[in-house]
Design a protein around this motif. Structure first.
Motif, mmCIF file in Angstrom:
data_model
loop_
_atom_site.group_PDB
_atom_site.id
_atom_site.type_symbol
_atom_site.label_atom_id
_atom_site.label_comp_id
_atom_site.label_asym_id
_atom_site.label_seq_id
_atom_site.Cartn_x
_atom_site.Cartn_y
_atom_site.Cartn_z
ATOM 1 N N VAL A 1 84.472 59.602 -28.312
ATOM 2 C CA VAL A 1 83.507 59.016 -28.966
ATOM 3 C C VAL A 1 82.060 59.343 -29.941
ATOM 4 N N ASP A 2 81.496 58.659 -30.238
ATOM 5 C CA ASP A 2 80.407 58.996 -31.514
ATOM 6 C C ASP A 2 79.557 58.645 -30.450
ATOM 7 N N GLU A 3 78.879 58.325 -29.516
ATOM 8 C CA GLU A 3 77.584 58.245 -28.873
ATOM 9 C C GLU A 3 77.846 57.694 -27.543
ATOM 10 N N PHE A 4 77.111 57.709 -26.634
ATOM 11 C CA PHE A 4 77.117 57.871 -25.100
ATOM 12 C C PHE A 4 76.002 56.499 -25.127
ATOM 13 N N VAL A 5 76.647 55.577 -23.827
ATOM 14 C CA VAL A 5 74.867 54.566 -23.975
ATOM 15 C C VAL A 5 74.859 54.710 -22.691
ATOM 16 N N VAL A 6 73.643 54.726 -21.472
ATOM 17 C CA VAL A 6 73.351 54.535 -20.432
ATOM 18 C C VAL A 6 72.394 53.844 -19.919
ATOM 19 N N PRO A 7 72.688 52.881 -19.394
ATOM 20 C CA PRO A 7 71.598 51.211 -19.291
ATOM 21 C C PRO A 7 71.100 51.651 -17.661
ATOM 22 N N LEU A 8 69.908 51.389 -18.199
ATOM 23 C CA LEU A 8 68.576 52.021 -17.133
ATOM 24 C C LEU A 8 67.935 50.616 -16.343
ATOM 25 N N GLY B 1 87.507 46.472 -33.178
ATOM 26 C CA GLY B 1 87.593 46.964 -33.681
ATOM 27 C C GLY B 1 87.566 47.474 -35.330
ATOM 28 N N ALA B 2 88.521 46.179 -35.290
ATOM 29 C CA ALA B 2 88.428 46.023 -37.447
ATOM 30 C C ALA B 2 86.538 45.275 -37.745
ATOM 31 N N GLU C 1 91.706 55.212 -31.732
ATOM 32 C CA GLU C 1 92.613 55.332 -32.618
ATOM 33 C C GLU C 1 92.220 54.146 -33.256
ATOM 34 N N CYS C 2 91.801 52.596 -32.137
ATOM 35 C CA CYS C 2 92.325 51.185 -32.967
ATOM 36 C C CYS C 2 90.536 51.213 -33.450
ATOM 37 N N VAL C 3 89.308 52.047 -33.555
ATOM 38 C CA VAL C 3 88.274 51.447 -33.675
ATOM 39 C C VAL C 3 87.819 52.004 -35.247
ATOM 40 N N GLU C 4 87.602 51.215 -36.204
ATOM 41 C CA GLU C 4 87.561 51.781 -37.926
ATOM 42 C C GLU C 4 85.750 52.084 -37.897
ATOM 43 N N GLY C 5 84.847 51.851 -36.926
ATOM 44 C CA GLY C 5 83.944 52.154 -37.504
ATOM 45 C C GLY C 5 83.923 53.541 -35.825
ATOM 46 N N ASP C 6 82.183 53.100 -35.450
ATOM 47 C CA ASP C 6 82.238 53.867 -34.321
ATOM 48 C C ASP C 6 82.144 53.930 -32.576
ATOM 49 N N LEU C 7 83.245 54.469 -32.128
ATOM 50 C CA LEU C 7 83.361 54.414 -30.888
ATOM 51 C C LEU C 7 81.692 54.635 -30.033
ATOM 52 N N LEU C 8 81.227 53.584 -29.086
ATOM 53 C CA LEU C 8 79.971 53.993 -28.010
ATOM 54 C C LEU C 8 80.770 53.640 -26.420
ATOM 55 N N ALA C 9 80.319 54.709 -25.863
ATOM 56 C CA ALA C 9 81.097 54.432 -24.776
ATOM 57 C C ALA C 9 80.062 54.019 -23.570
ATOM 58 N N LEU D 1 81.465 39.670 -34.053
ATOM 59 C CA LEU D 1 80.870 39.676 -35.417
ATOM 60 C C LEU D 1 80.334 41.049 -36.657
ATOM 61 N N ALA D 2 80.076 40.959 -37.021
ATOM 62 C CA ALA D 2 80.237 41.585 -37.842
ATOM 63 C C ALA D 2 79.269 42.467 -38.142
ATOM 64 N N GLY D 3 79.169 43.873 -38.828
ATOM 65 C CA GLY D 3 78.059 44.572 -38.622
ATOM 66 C C GLY D 3 76.984 44.997 -37.641
ATOM 67 N N VAL D 4 77.752 44.935 -36.489
ATOM 68 C CA VAL D 4 76.936 44.939 -35.156
ATOM 69 C C VAL D 4 77.920 46.167 -34.280
ATOM 70 N N ALA D 5 77.657 46.663 -33.389
ATOM 71 C CA ALA D 5 78.081 47.459 -32.082
ATOM 72 C C ALA D 5 78.718 45.821 -31.140
ATOM 73 N N ASN D 6 80.138 45.445 -31.100
ATOM 74 C CA ASN D 6 80.722 44.651 -29.985
ATOM 75 C C ASN D 6 80.797 45.179 -28.407
ATOM 76 N N SER D 7 80.528 45.025 -27.724
ATOM 77 C CA SER D 7 80.860 45.277 -26.644
ATOM 78 C C SER D 7 82.169 44.208 -25.602
ATOM 79 N N ILE D 8 82.865 45.758 -25.455
ATOM 80 C CA ILE D 8 83.849 45.174 -25.070
ATOM 81 C C ILE D 8 84.003 45.619 -23.286
ATOM 82 N N ALA D 9 84.035 44.780 -22.022
ATOM 83 C CA ALA D 9 84.167 45.522 -20.924
ATOM 84 C C ALA D 9 85.509 45.215 -20.874
ATOM 85 N N CYS D 10 86.107 47.257 -20.183
ATOM 86 C CA CYS D 10 87.335 47.685 -20.388
ATOM 87 C C CYS D 10 87.797 47.300 -18.569
#
Length: 277
Positions: free
Chosen positions: A184-191, A98-99, A150-158, A35-44
């Motif tokens: 990366v631009d941001e770290f995310v920690v699930p608790l 990332g586009a 290099e593949c992401v136009e916006g922010d990259l969150l890890a 979706l556009a306008g959100v942070a799309n989450s991708i399992a690596c």
């Protein structure tokens, strides 16, 4: 800031807060349109469907234990991070998603300290300049994250495994926040917990990450679960965590959407100074 993480497209398009994380690719192997306008989450490397269909691609320990959902301590299947074909396809997927904007990466590392000892990993480690296997594993993951950036136009969150003790992420998963920081631009920690019967551990881990990451000058997002959690408890927990995190997102299903909306409204009102006349 506050927001949600959801797989529900209608919730993702609703106005819940400042940020929205959406599952594009999940660890069970499900793939959805980004979706556009959100942070799309991708399992690596977490991909149960691929491991089920092609078990030889799973990361493996020296004693032959493969990273499958049936292995002790594993809840999904994990592909070996040195699999070149999977890596190439994953980067193509990240570039496509990332586009659309921001991308959040989940399961970005090795699935445990004893992985991976497949023939390819043993061969590549032996041919590397690293004397220590953990250093080599960290280089593998860092190189991947650098390529993903290099593949992401916006922010990259890890997304980081919820273990803030110094050196543990490197030993556990080959993930070194300091090495990833340039990419990366941001770290995310699930608790996440069921009901949060106790909450002191959540604040302790959030505080630990805030201290561990403070010199990296990157935003920290804490992810909480809203599934079946009382609104009062979520409000109180959120207020405990606000000193340690820049953003808090709530894992949200349609059944608890109104609870999350109420929680965000209440914590915002509590943070707003009263007007004086």
């Amino acid at each position: 800031m506050y927001g949600i993480l959801t797989a529900d497209r209608d919730l993702a398009r609703a106005d819940f807060g400042d940020v929205t994380h959406v599952f594009a690719d999940s660890v069970d192997g499900t793939r959805r349109e980004p979706l556009a306008g959100v942070a799309n989450s991708i399992a690596c490397w977490g991909d149960t469907a691929t491991v089920r269909d092609e078990p030889e691609r799973a990361a493996v320990t020296a004693d032959g234990t493969r990273a499958t959902p049936d292995a002790d301590g594993h809840h999904w299947g994990t592909v070996c991070p040195t699999d070149p074909d999977y890596r190439a396809a994953l980067l193509e997927r990240i570039e496509r998603v990332g586009a659309m904007g921001d991308v959040r990466l989940t399961t970005p590392g090795f699935p445990g300290a004893s992985f991976c000892h497949c023939e390819r990993c043993d061969r590549e480690f032996a041919a590397s300049d690293h004397e220590e296997r953990d250093a080599w594993r960290t280089a593998v993951i860092t190189d991947f994250i650098a390529a993903a950036a290099e593949c992401v136009e916006g922010d990259l969150l890890a997304t980081l495994y919820p273990d803030p003790y110094p050196g543990n992420l490197r030993e556990r998963a080959g993930v070194d926040p300091g090495s990833l920081a340039p990419f990366v631009d941001e770290f995310v920690v699930p608790l996440c917990d069921v009901g949060y019967g106790t909450t002191y551990w959540v604040e302790s881990l959030a505080r630990g990450f805030a201290h561990e990451l403070e010199d990296l000058e990157l935003d920290l997002t804490i992810q909480l679960s809203a599934d079946g959690v009382d609104a009062d408890r979520l409000v109180g927990l959120t207020q405990q965590l606000e000193a340690h995190a820049d953003t808090i997102v709530y894992g949200t299903y349609p059944d608890d959407a109104e609870t999350v909306r109420d929680v965000i409204r209440r914590v915002r009102e509590a943070d707003t100074p009263a007007l004086t006349v």
